[in-house]
Design a protein around this motif. Structure first.
Motif, PDB file in Angstrom:
ATOM      1  N   ILE A  36      -7.351   2.935  -4.535  1.00 56.81           N
ATOM      2  CA  ILE A  36      -6.625   2.462  -5.623  1.00 56.81           C
ATOM      3  C   ILE A  36      -5.250   2.050  -5.148  1.00 56.81           C
ATOM      4  O   ILE A  36      -4.647   0.958  -5.490  1.00 56.81           O
ATOM      5  N   SER A  37      -4.845   2.702  -4.048  1.00 53.81           N
ATOM      6  CA  SER A  37      -3.429   2.488  -3.406  1.00 53.81           C
ATOM      7  C   SER A  37      -3.679   1.075  -2.616  1.00 53.81           C
ATOM      8  O   SER A  37      -2.788   0.195  -2.802  1.00 53.81           O
ATOM      9  N   PHE A  38      -4.874   0.613  -2.177  1.00 56.10           N
ATOM     10  CA  PHE A  38      -4.924  -0.276  -1.449  1.00 56.10           C
ATOM     11  C   PHE A  38      -4.904  -1.633  -2.254  1.00 56.10           C
ATOM     12  O   PHE A  38      -4.450  -2.715  -2.146  1.00 56.10           O
ATOM     13  N   MET A  39      -5.888  -1.539  -3.461  1.00 52.50           N
ATOM     14  CA  MET A  39      -5.870  -2.461  -4.423  1.00 52.50           C
ATOM     15  C   MET A  39      -4.444  -2.736  -4.893  1.00 52.50           C
ATOM     16  O   MET A  39      -4.120  -3.786  -5.264  1.00 52.50           O
ATOM     17  N   PHE A  42       0.891  -1.071  -0.068  1.00 52.13           N
ATOM     18  CA  PHE A  42      -0.128  -0.147  -0.068  1.00 52.13           C
ATOM     19  C   PHE A  42       1.093   1.294  -0.070  1.00 52.13           C
ATOM     20  O   PHE A  42       0.356   2.350  -0.785  1.00 52.13           O
ATOM     21  N   LEU A  43       1.888   1.252   0.941  1.00 51.09           N
ATOM     22  CA  LEU A  43       2.611   2.417   0.821  1.00 51.09           C
ATOM     23  C   LEU A  43       3.612   2.795  -0.527  1.00 51.09           C
ATOM     24  O   LEU A  43       3.609   3.804  -0.945  1.00 51.09           O
ATOM     25  N   VAL A  44       3.901   1.600  -1.131  1.00 52.69           N
ATOM     26  CA  VAL A  44       4.423   1.749  -2.268  1.00 52.69           C
ATOM     27  C   VAL A  44       3.649   2.332  -3.369  1.00 52.69           C
ATOM     28  O   VAL A  44       3.872   3.127  -4.191  1.00 52.69           O
ATOM     29  N   HIS A  60       0.221   6.851  -6.605  1.00 53.20           N
ATOM     30  CA  HIS A  60      -1.118   6.876  -6.778  1.00 53.20           C
ATOM     31  C   HIS A  60      -1.852   7.477  -8.173  1.00 53.20           C
ATOM     32  O   HIS A  60      -2.619   7.013  -8.727  1.00 53.20           O
ATOM     33  N   GLU A  61      -1.166   8.934  -8.244  1.00 59.32           N
ATOM     34  CA  GLU A  61      -1.804   9.484  -9.357  1.00 59.32           C
ATOM     35  C   GLU A  61      -1.443   8.797 -10.747  1.00 59.32           C
ATOM     36  O   GLU A  61      -2.199   8.711 -11.876  1.00 59.32           O
TER      37      GLU A  61
END
Length: 268
Positions: free
Chosen positions: A91-94, A45-47, A52-53
């Motif tokens: 979307i960061s979680f996915m 998630f952090l990566v 994310h953009e």
């Protein structure tokens, strides 16, 4: 169905007779694997949050191109100021789950491997490679062909209207199609495990192929974003091909066939 249940009960009983850990040791091992899997997902998630953009630009590209081809405004909209932030979290979680998937799958394998016979443990490399490869193949198939084709089909009915496509609704549709196809392409892996444990056999899969075709078309109808039969068939045909491949996989890894090959090699 009764035959399927009997096979499952027999497989579980055989594994229960194998020397292994106690119930508390199994629970402790499960806790350890879950904790490690969560840590991998958090790291993923952090990566993904750092990119994310770019991830969302990649997700938005199909609708942007489709709207451009139909000479429509390409900018998506939102109704609540917090929606973009929540969208990036989603979307960061996915993305983090996808990045962590190989490591999580390895934790799953480490948990179930003590219940396998020694000669069955060699499937770890094919399992990892096939699981990741099939998921990526399904996701790419959806992103490259199915999803753009579905958007073009849907936008042909919007000539008399001005589109105001909401970012969350678009993202949910995107994830449903792409992840749905990615998960669907994992069918041979599921069949492989059921066959390794002797729960299903190639004969069972072939005998019940008509029911499999019915279930495949039902699944295709659920995950298809458009109501037309052609798009549903585009979803269903790869799934049917994967089912046929699964029969071959089942033949290769089924205990009865492995025993015959072992006896043949021992005789020679």
């Amino acid at each position: 169905m009764a035959d399927f249940v009997d096979r499952a009960r027999t497989a579980v009983t055989e594994r229960a007779e194998l020397p292994g850990m106690s119930l508390l040791e199994h629970l402790e091992e499960l806790r350890r694997r879950i904790v490690r899997s969560i840590l991998f997902i958090v790291g993923g998630f952090l990566v993904a949050w750092f990119f994310h953009e770019k991830i969302y630009a990649f997700m938005q590209e199909p609708i942007t191109l489709a709207l451009s081809r139909h000479h429509m405004p390409t900018q998506l909209v939102y109704h609540n100021p917090i929606d973009p932030f929540n969208l990036y979290l989603k979307i960061s979680f996915m993305g983090g789950c996808i990045l962590a998937a190989p490591f999580v799958l390895y934790q799953v394998w480490l948990f179930i491997s003590p219940g396998l016979y020694q000669n069955e443990k060699r499937y770890v490399v094919p399992f990892m490679a096939a699981t990741i490869g099939l998921f990526l193949a399904g996701a790419y198939f959806g992103y490259r062909w199915v999803y753009p084709g579905s958007l073009d089909f849907l936008l042909t009915f919007d000539k008399d209207f001005r589109p105001l496509i909401e970012i969350n609704e678009y993202t949910d549709l995107f994830l449903t199609v792409i992840l749905g196809l990615g998960i669907t392409f994992e069918l041979p892996i599921l069949i492989m495990f059921l066959s390794i444990f002797g729960i299903v056999s190639p004969r069972f899969l072939w005998k019940n192929i008509r029911y499999a075709i019915l279930i495949i078309f039902i699944i295709a109808a659920v995950i298809t974003p458009t109501p037309d039969v052609l798009t549903m068939c585009v979803f269903a045909l790869p799934m049917l091909s994967l089912y046929l491949i699964s029969i071959a996989v089942s033949y290769m890894v089924h205990p009865a066939q492995r025993k015959k090959r072992a006896e043949k090699e021992a005789a020679s």
